[in-house]
Design an enzyme around this catalytic site. Structure first.
Site, PDB file in Angstrom:
ATOM      1  N   ASP A  10       2.283  -3.147  -3.491  1.00 46.32           N
ATOM      2  CA  ASP A  10       3.390  -2.923  -2.551  1.00 46.32           C
ATOM      3  C   ASP A  10       2.987  -2.991  -1.076  1.00 46.32           C
ATOM      4  OD1 ASP A  10       4.509  -2.463  -5.001  1.00 46.32           O
ATOM      5  OD2 ASP A  10       5.355  -0.513  -4.531  1.00 46.32           O
ATOM      6  N   ASP A  52       7.766  -3.921  -4.582  1.00 48.23           N
ATOM      7  CA  ASP A  52       8.880  -3.046  -4.865  1.00 48.23           C
ATOM      8  C   ASP A  52      10.104  -3.907  -4.550  1.00 48.23           C
ATOM      9  OD1 ASP A  52       9.499  -0.351  -5.609  1.00 48.23           O
ATOM     10  OD2 ASP A  52       9.937   0.178  -3.529  1.00 48.23           O
ATOM     11  N   HIS A  54      14.008  -3.860  -4.944  1.00 52.21           N
ATOM     12  CA  HIS A  54      15.218  -3.139  -5.326  1.00 52.21           C
ATOM     13  C   HIS A  54      16.495  -3.919  -5.047  1.00 52.21           C
ATOM     14  CE1 HIS A  54      12.756   0.385  -5.802  1.00 52.21           C
ATOM     15  NE2 HIS A  54      12.539   0.576  -4.522  1.00 52.21           N
ATOM     16  N   HIS A  71      15.074   0.724   1.223  1.00 53.79           N
ATOM     17  CA  HIS A  71      13.820   0.018   1.519  1.00 53.79           C
ATOM     18  C   HIS A  71      13.599  -1.073   0.482  1.00 53.79           C
ATOM     19  CE1 HIS A  71      12.705   2.853  -1.634  1.00 53.79           C
ATOM     20  NE2 HIS A  71      11.743   2.014  -1.950  1.00 53.79           N
ATOM     21  N   LYS A  96       8.855  -4.986  -9.329  1.00 56.29           N
ATOM     22  CA  LYS A  96       9.153  -3.771 -10.078  1.00 56.29           C
ATOM     23  C   LYS A  96      10.328  -3.014  -9.480  1.00 56.29           C
ATOM     24  CE  LYS A  96       5.917  -0.978  -7.464  1.00 56.29           C
ATOM     25  NZ  LYS A  96       6.951  -0.165  -6.832  1.00 56.29           N
ATOM     26  N   CYS A 135       3.187   4.780  -5.455  1.00 57.18           N
ATOM     27  CA  CYS A 135       3.027   3.603  -6.314  1.00 57.18           C
ATOM     28  C   CYS A 135       1.574   3.284  -6.650  1.00 57.18           C
ATOM     29  CB  CYS A 135       3.761   2.425  -5.702  1.00 57.18           C
ATOM     30  SG  CYS A 135       5.556   2.687  -5.774  1.00 57.18           S
TER      31      CYS A 135
HETATM   32  C1  VGL Z   1       7.049   3.457  -3.042  1.00 56.56           C
HETATM   33  C2  VGL Z   1       8.506   5.145  -2.539  1.00 56.56           C
HETATM   34  C3  VGL Z   1       9.567   4.412  -3.014  1.00 56.56           C
HETATM   35  C4  VGL Z   1       5.640   2.929  -3.039  1.00 56.56           C
HETATM   36  C5  VGL Z   1       8.095   2.696  -3.524  1.00 56.56           C
HETATM   37  O1  VGL Z   1       5.444   1.704  -3.118  1.00 56.56           O
HETATM   38  O2  VGL Z   1       4.693   3.743  -2.943  1.00 56.56           O
HETATM   39  N1  VGL Z   1       7.253   4.679  -2.577  1.00 56.56           N
HETATM   40  N2  VGL Z   1       9.346   3.190  -3.501  1.00 56.56           N
HETATM   41 ZN    ZN Z   2      10.960   1.874  -3.822  1.00 57.04          ZN
END
Ligand code: VGL
Ligand code: ZN
Length: 187
Positions: A10, A52, A54, A71, A96, A135
């Protein structure tokens, strides 16, 4: 001996300073991450990266009562990998937390990553990325459960620390699970 791969978790614009869910001081990981990527190039190790990814109405967003600001919405600039990453011309990318009603912190959750790595004979992972206490933590724990040897490169990761101490707690949990925490990029 098991083959090694570098796994970058990420490392997306939204998790760096100026992004939607910034890890404070997150820019500081870039030199170590790039050293790790360079090492992969020198050694001929494959590189995998997670994003990440979404939908715009994801359940983890505050707009839906979740814990996080909006985000890493798929297809937006914030969801792109940081432009300062020295990624190789070819690497494996997984996405993911793509289901609107379910969060997924681990890069192994629902991505097929374990099988993709095993298929290539990879048994050992060198890990960096963001955020250490979410993550990266979940990814390293899943990697251990899937039977990989895991080394986390400390200068290549950083905690968001919504709650102070979460970074240290993550490291403790990781060490307890058999993750090697490396103080430097190996050479
Ligand atoms: C993450 C919070 C929400 C991460 C992803 O990549 O650590 N943290 N989504
Ligand atoms: Zn996230």
């Amino acid at each position: 001996m098991a083959r090694t791969a570098v796994l970058l978790v990420d490392a997306q614009n939204d998790f760096f300073p100026g992004g939607a869910l910034p890890v404070p001081g997150g820019d500081a990981i870039l030199p170590a991450v790039n050293a790790l990527l360079e090492l992969a190039g020198t050694r001929g190790w494959p590189v995998a990266a997670s994003r990440d990814w979404h939908p715009e109405d994801h359940a983890s967003f505050s707009t839906r009562g979740g814990p996080w600001p909006v985000h890493c919405v798929r297809g937006t600039a914030g969801a792109e990998l940081h432009p300062g990453l020295a990624l190789p011309p070819v690497f494996t990318m997984v996405h993911k937390a793509t289901d609107r009603d379910r969060d997924a912190y681990s890069a192994f959750e629902g991505t097929g990553l374990a099988a993709a790595l095993e298929e290539r004979g990879i048994g050992r992972l060198l890990v960096g990325g963001l955020a250490l206490d979410y993550c990266v933590r979940a990814t390293c724990l899943d990697a251990r459960e899937a039977g990989f040897e895991v080394a986390l490169v400390l200068p290549a990761t950083r905690a968001v620390e919504v709650h102070p101490g979460d970074g240290e707690a993550a490291l403790e949990a990781l060490r307890a699970a058999g993750v090697a925490v490396l103080a430097e990029v190996p050479r």
